[in-house]
Design a protein around this motif. Structure first.
Motif, mmCIF file in Angstrom:
data_model
loop_
_atom_site.group_PDB
_atom_site.id
_atom_site.type_symbol
_atom_site.label_atom_id
_atom_site.label_comp_id
_atom_site.label_asym_id
_atom_site.label_seq_id
_atom_site.Cartn_x
_atom_site.Cartn_y
_atom_site.Cartn_z
ATOM 1 N N LEU A 108 -4.270 -5.915 3.845
ATOM 2 C CA LEU A 108 -3.586 -4.909 3.036
ATOM 3 C C LEU A 108 -2.950 -5.517 1.793
ATOM 4 N N GLN B 298 -4.290 -7.923 9.607
ATOM 5 C CA GLN B 298 -4.251 -6.612 8.968
ATOM 6 C C GLN B 298 -3.327 -6.634 7.762
ATOM 7 N N SER C 40 -11.699 -6.392 5.680
ATOM 8 C CA SER C 40 -11.123 -5.442 6.634
ATOM 9 C C SER C 40 -11.484 -5.790 8.080
ATOM 10 N N VAL D 180 0.818 -1.213 0.000
ATOM 11 C CA VAL D 180 0.000 0.000 0.000
ATOM 12 C C VAL D 180 0.852 1.263 0.000
#
Length: 267
Positions: free
Chosen positions: A123, A119, A155, A59
């Protein structure tokens, strides 16, 4: 070359050495995020062909992520490599009976047993289409795999819900499909789909996973159960489980992802 006085103009003209200008130019150039590897496929294309730990930027440069890359070093042409490993169990050296926050952030040793983190999985997989491969081995040296052409993790606001589809058999059978659409649960965070007040993890201490629950049971697969150091059936279901292949707890299991190629996306 230093400053020089020109008599005709009566002024000083300054000539700067390229060696002096270079640090200023380097500092002023923006980092081209297109050159940053977003996964192990890019790491390989950038010239790193060996298995190991690398930094990727799925990201952008503000969120670096350290991962283990399986480059397929056992293949002469690396054609089955370039996988980004998201979890691995080998020998029971890392405790996987952990709270939700640990599973969210990740834990373990990336050169050994580890969990990349929910997480980080989100991502890594929510922007680009990835396939998932699950490799496993029993205590009699049998090795099989399961391949899913679509894999991503939702998410945190959706409980890191698992999305896994389009199964392709490598001898293991489809045990993970039973968990498709399930949110992630641990002993301190019950998000399974058991409708009658049960709690898959707390009741059985399976380790964190995308448990199902209810009429058909909590799981057909569990990569994160308590490690068992011998071949044998897991009576309480707490071992490394892949029911479609064997009722016994596994010796080793890993999950790894790879970006879908253009041909695979259009097929």
């Amino acid at each position: 070359m230093g400053p020089e006085m020109t008599p005709e103009l009566g002024t000083m003209m300054v000539y700067w050495s390229p060696a002096l200008l270079l640090p200023l130019l380097v500092q002023s150039l923006p980092i081209n995020e297109q050159d940053l590897p977003i996964d192990c496929e890019d790491v390989f294309r950038n010239g790193s062909i060996h298995n190991g730990i690398y930094t990727i930027y799925p990201v952008g440069q503000e969120v670096p992520m350290e991962v283990y890359c399986d480059m397929g070093c056992t293949d002469n042409d690396n054609h089955q490599g370039h996988w980004t490993v998201i979890m691995r169990r080998l020998d029971g050296t890392v405790n996987f009976d952990r709270p939700y926050s640990h599973y969210e952030e990740g834990f373990g040793d990336k050169n050994g047993e580890f969990w990349l983190g929910l997480q980080n999985m989100h991502l890594l997989t929510y922007r680009t289409k990835y396939m998932l491969r699950v490799d496993m081995e029993d205590f009699e040296e049998g090795k099989v795999y399961a391949l899913y052409a679509i894999f991503f993790v939702e998410s945190e606001s959706d409980g890191y819900r698992l999305r896994v589809m389009d199964f392709k058999n490598g001898g293991a059978g489809d045990s993970l499909g039973f968990h498709n659409g399930q949110r992630f649960s641990t002993f301190d965070r019950d998000q399974d789909s058991w409708l009658w007040g049960g709690h898959c993890n707390k009741d059985h201490r399976y380790g964190g996973f995308w448990f199902n629950g209810g009429r058909w049971g909590c799981m057909h697969a569990n990569t994160n159960g308590r490690y068992q150091w011998k071949n044998g059936r897991s009576i309480d279901g707490s071992g490394l489980i892949w029911q479609k292949w064997t009722p016994n707890s596994l010796k080793a299991i890993s999950m790894k992802v790879k970006r879908l190629s253009l041909d695979e996306l259009t097929s």
